[in-house]
Design an enzyme around this catalytic site. Sequence first.
Site, PDB file in Angstrom:
ATOM      1  N   ARG A   1     -17.664  -4.011 -17.464  1.00 50.68           N
ATOM      2  CA  ARG A   1     -17.163  -5.242 -16.858  1.00 50.68           C
ATOM      3  C   ARG A   1     -16.193  -4.874 -15.742  1.00 50.68           C
ATOM      4  O   ARG A   1     -15.534  -3.836 -15.798  1.00 50.68           O
ATOM      5  CB  ARG A   1     -16.418  -6.098 -17.883  1.00 50.68           C
ATOM      6  CG  ARG A   1     -17.293  -6.667 -18.968  1.00 50.68           C
ATOM      7  CD  ARG A   1     -18.102  -7.866 -18.446  1.00 50.68           C
ATOM      8  NE  ARG A   1     -18.752  -8.555 -19.530  1.00 50.68           N
ATOM      9  CZ  ARG A   1     -19.935  -8.226 -20.053  1.00 50.68           C
ATOM     10  NH1 ARG A   1     -20.589  -7.176 -19.590  1.00 50.68           N
ATOM     11  NH2 ARG A   1     -20.463  -8.930 -21.037  1.00 50.68           N
TER      12      ARG A   1
ATOM     13  N   MET B   1      -5.916  -3.124  -4.996  1.00 51.23           N
ATOM     14  CA  MET B   1      -5.890  -3.181  -3.521  1.00 51.23           C
ATOM     15  C   MET B   1      -5.606  -1.817  -2.892  1.00 51.23           C
ATOM     16  O   MET B   1      -4.900  -0.994  -3.483  1.00 51.23           O
ATOM     17  CB  MET B   1      -4.876  -4.209  -3.037  1.00 51.23           C
ATOM     18  CG  MET B   1      -5.458  -5.604  -2.968  1.00 51.23           C
ATOM     19  SD  MET B   1      -4.317  -6.762  -2.212  1.00 51.23           S
ATOM     20  CE  MET B   1      -5.478  -8.001  -1.661  1.00 51.23           C
TER      21      MET B   1
ATOM     22  N   ASP C   1       0.807  -1.232   0.000  1.00 53.79           N
ATOM     23  CA  ASP C   1       0.000   0.000   0.000  1.00 53.79           C
ATOM     24  C   ASP C   1       0.840   1.283   0.000  1.00 53.79           C
ATOM     25  O   ASP C   1       0.316   2.364  -0.276  1.00 53.79           O
ATOM     26  CB  ASP C   1      -0.922   0.028   1.230  1.00 53.79           C
ATOM     27  CG  ASP C   1      -1.936  -1.100   1.229  1.00 53.79           C
ATOM     28  OD1 ASP C   1      -2.260  -1.589   0.138  1.00 53.79           O
ATOM     29  OD2 ASP C   1      -2.387  -1.493   2.320  1.00 53.79           O
TER      30      ASP C   1
HETATM   31  O1  F6P Z   1      -2.322  -4.038   3.463  1.00 52.77           O
HETATM   32  C1  F6P Z   1      -2.156  -4.825   2.346  1.00 52.77           C
HETATM   33  C2  F6P Z   1      -3.475  -5.262   1.761  1.00 52.77           C
HETATM   34  O2  F6P Z   1      -3.219  -6.078   0.653  1.00 52.77           O
HETATM   35  C3  F6P Z   1      -4.437  -4.131   1.394  1.00 52.77           C
HETATM   36  O3  F6P Z   1      -4.116  -3.497   0.182  1.00 52.77           O
HETATM   37  C4  F6P Z   1      -5.730  -4.867   1.354  1.00 52.77           C
HETATM   38  O4  F6P Z   1      -6.814  -3.980   1.498  1.00 52.77           O
HETATM   39  C5  F6P Z   1      -5.604  -5.816   2.508  1.00 52.77           C
HETATM   40  O5  F6P Z   1      -4.217  -6.015   2.702  1.00 52.77           O
HETATM   41  C6  F6P Z   1      -6.256  -7.156   2.305  1.00 52.77           C
HETATM   42  O6  F6P Z   1      -6.138  -7.891   3.477  1.00 52.77           O
HETATM   43  P1  F6P Z   1      -6.313  -9.445   3.618  1.00 52.77           P
HETATM   44  O7  F6P Z   1      -5.116 -10.122   3.001  1.00 52.77           O
HETATM   45  O8  F6P Z   1      -6.389  -9.699   5.074  1.00 52.77           O
HETATM   46  O9  F6P Z   1      -7.562  -9.819   2.860  1.00 52.77           O
END
Ligand code: F6P
Length: 354
Positions: free
Chosen positions: A272, A177, A135
Site C-alpha cells: 500500500r 516530499m 527540503d
Molecule cells: O520545495 C518544497 C516542496 O514542498 C518540495 O519538497 C516539493 O517537491 C515541492 O515543494 C512541491 O511543490 P508545489 O507546492 O509547487 O507542488
Amino acid sequence: MRVGMLTSGGDCQSLNATMRGVAKTLYNQRKDVEIIGFIEGYRGLIYEDYRIMKSKDFSGILTNGGTILGTSRQPFKLMRVPDENGLDKVEAMKNTYKKLKLDCLVVLGGNGSQKTTNLLRQEGLNVIGLPKTIDNDLWGTDVTFGFQSAINLATQTIDCIHTTAASHGRVFIVEIMGHKVGWLTLHAGIAGGADIILVPEIPYDINKVAVNKRAKEGKRFSIIAVAEGAISKEQAALSKKEYKKYIATRQYPSISYEIGAKISELTGQEVRVAVPGHMQRGGSPCPYDRVLSTRLGAAAGKMILDGEFGYLVGMKNNHIAKIPLADVAGKLKMIQPDDEMVQEAKLMGISFGD
Ligand code: F6P
C-alpha cells in the site's frame, strides 16, 4: 528606514515566525522603521503589489503556519524573460525598490528564490536572504526553517502507518516530499523506523528493494520511506531528455506507486502507498523551528541595522552564519552516499536499495 519583505516559493510552517523575528528586532531597535510587505513573493515586487505593514501585523503570528504575505512561484529561469505584456521583470523589481525608497529587501525563500535574490544583489540592490524550505537543501547553512516541522509531520505519518502495517502484515510505502534531495525522507525515515529509505541522491536497484529478507526473518511488515524524487539506477542512467519523457508518460501517479507495483510483482506481497503530500508543509511550526526562525530573524534585523547586505543568514554549528549570496546561488546541499547518517543507518540494517 524602509525595509521591503517578501516570502517566495513553496510555503512552510515557519515563515511568519521568521518575519516576526526580523520585524520585532527592527521596531524594537529603531523608531523610524517602516516595513513594506510584498504580496505573493516576487510577483508583488514586480507588479507593485504591497502593503505598508504595522507593528501589530507581526504580533500573534509566531505559531501560525503559512505566510501573512502570501507566496507564489516565480521561476528564476523566467526572470529575464519579459511577461506576456513585454514587461522586463528585473527592471520592474528595481523600479519598485527605488520608487518605494527601500533601504533593503529581505527575501524568505528557498534555493530558486535565493538565485533571484542574488540577481537583485548583482543589480545593485541591498538584499538579505533567509533560508526557507522543508527540503533543507540550501547550500551554506546547516538547517533551514520549516525542515524540522516537516520532519515531525512526515514522522507522524510513518508512525501511524506502522501500526496498520503491523496489523495487516503489509508492505507500506510512505512518499515524502523532496524532488531533488532526500534530507526530509532520510530524517523522517530514520525517526519513523523505516526499514528501507530511497532518496534521489542514491539510485536504487528494485531487486535490492524487494523486501524478501524481512519476510524470511518472520517479520510480517515492512515500511519504505520514498522521496518524491527517488530514482532507479536505470532511470538515473537516462539522459535528462529521456528521463523527462519517462516522467511525462509514466503510468503511475508517482514513483511510490511504480515501486509498489514492482515489489508486488517481485515478491507477491501486498503493498500500500500513503502520500501525505502538502500536509508536510502545513500547520504550526514546531518549537525548534520557532527558536530557529526567531534567531535568524533577529540576526537579519541586526544586519539591516548595521548595513550588512548581500548575505544569506544561516546556521553553522548552532551559530548564526552570514553566507555570501554569490556563494549560495545555484548550489544544492545534497545527501552524499558516504554521509555519516547514511552509513550509520546502513550499519543497523536500513537499506537504501543500492
Ligand atoms: O520545495 C518544497 C516542496 O514542498 C518540495 O519538497 C516539493 O517537491 C515541492 O515543494 C512541491 O511543490 P508545489 O507546492 O509547487 O507542488
